[in-house]
Enzyme design. Structure first.
Site, mmCIF file in Angstrom:
data_model
loop_
_atom_site.group_PDB
_atom_site.id
_atom_site.type_symbol
_atom_site.label_atom_id
_atom_site.label_comp_id
_atom_site.label_asym_id
_atom_site.label_seq_id
_atom_site.Cartn_x
_atom_site.Cartn_y
_atom_site.Cartn_z
ATOM 1 N N GLU A 1 9.936 -20.322 -71.726
ATOM 2 C CA GLU A 1 9.664 -20.412 -73.168
ATOM 3 C C GLU A 1 8.475 -21.319 -73.458
ATOM 4 O O GLU A 1 8.118 -21.545 -74.598
ATOM 5 C CB GLU A 1 10.909 -20.938 -73.888
ATOM 6 C CG GLU A 1 12.050 -19.932 -73.838
ATOM 7 C CD GLU A 1 13.231 -20.418 -74.653
ATOM 8 O OE1 GLU A 1 13.211 -21.586 -75.054
ATOM 9 O OE2 GLU A 1 14.142 -19.614 -74.874
ATOM 10 N N ASN B 1 31.089 -22.357 -75.382
ATOM 11 C CA ASN B 1 30.111 -21.298 -75.607
ATOM 12 C C ASN B 1 30.777 -19.971 -75.957
ATOM 13 O O ASN B 1 30.783 -19.048 -75.163
ATOM 14 C CB ASN B 1 29.240 -21.123 -74.356
ATOM 15 C CG ASN B 1 27.979 -20.354 -74.699
ATOM 16 O OD1 ASN B 1 27.747 -20.027 -75.847
ATOM 17 N ND2 ASN B 1 27.188 -20.073 -73.711
ATOM 18 N N CYS C 1 21.954 -22.557 -75.124
ATOM 19 C CA CYS C 1 22.430 -23.838 -74.594
ATOM 20 C C CYS C 1 21.342 -24.540 -73.784
ATOM 21 O O CYS C 1 21.356 -25.753 -73.651
ATOM 22 C CB CYS C 1 23.646 -23.621 -73.704
ATOM 23 S SG CYS C 1 24.930 -22.665 -74.517
ATOM 24 N N HIS C 2 20.424 -23.774 -73.257
ATOM 25 C CA HIS C 2 19.400 -24.371 -72.403
ATOM 26 C C HIS C 2 18.411 -25.212 -73.194
ATOM 27 O O HIS C 2 17.665 -25.985 -72.627
ATOM 28 C CB HIS C 2 18.670 -23.258 -71.652
ATOM 29 C CG HIS C 2 18.033 -22.253 -72.545
ATOM 30 N ND1 HIS C 2 18.745 -21.219 -73.116
ATOM 31 C CD2 HIS C 2 16.765 -22.139 -72.981
ATOM 32 C CE1 HIS C 2 17.890 -20.515 -73.858
ATOM 33 N NE2 HIS C 2 16.704 -21.048 -73.799
ATOM 34 N N TYR D 1 21.735 -33.831 -78.092
ATOM 35 C CA TYR D 1 23.108 -33.726 -78.585
ATOM 36 C C TYR D 1 23.292 -34.571 -79.844
ATOM 37 O O TYR D 1 23.882 -34.125 -80.824
ATOM 38 C CB TYR D 1 24.088 -34.183 -77.511
ATOM 39 C CG TYR D 1 24.094 -33.293 -76.306
ATOM 40 C CD1 TYR D 1 24.891 -32.159 -76.272
ATOM 41 C CD2 TYR D 1 23.288 -33.571 -75.206
ATOM 42 C CE1 TYR D 1 24.904 -31.336 -75.171
ATOM 43 C CE2 TYR D 1 23.288 -32.754 -74.099
ATOM 44 C CZ TYR D 1 24.094 -31.634 -74.084
ATOM 45 O OH TYR D 1 24.089 -30.818 -72.996
#
Length: 105
Positions: A83, A46, A54-55, A23
């Site tokens: 990912e 969002n 967001c993940h 963040y």
DNA sequence: ATCCTGACCTAGC
DNA sequence: AGCTAGGCCAGGA
């Protein structure tokens, strides 16, 4: 109008696959290192689901914020692993390996 | 229109 | 060394 939120969305949406960001990092890239709260809140709303990953956003320690994710922190964990990002059992990510340090627009 | 709050981070006591 | 408070921006009541 280009507000902080828009910058945040742009920065976050440009995070490459297989990497995560904090963040504070996103906030700093937006011009205000102290506006890390705003980053979290921006993602909380969002407004662009599907566009904003967001993940890929974690806190300072690499832990997943969880709670207000798409459907659960477990889903978020699964997405990251999908990912190629290894997530600890405590929902912690190795920032040393997966944090995007050099952000190039 | 004002006040409160909210996925955080840093500094000071 | 651990806790408290403050700073940032925008949206909802």
């Amino acid at each position: 109008m280009m507000s902080f939120y828009d910058k945040i969305y742009e920065v976050v949406s440009k995070i490459p696959k297989g990497y995560v960001m904090t963040y504070g990092q996103v906030a700093a890239l937006c011009g205000s290192p102290k506006a890390s709260r705003v980053v979290g809140y921006a993602l909380h709303k969002n407004p662009l689901p599907g566009v904003i990953p967001c993940h890929r956003i974690v806190n300072r320690f690499g832990y997943l914020s969880g709670g207000f994710a798409f459907g659960g922190i477990e889903v978020q964990k699964h997405l990251l692993e999908n990912e190629g990002v290894f997530v600890d059992e405590n929902y912690k990510v190795d920032l040393d390996k997966f944090q995007l340090k050099a952000y190039n627009l």
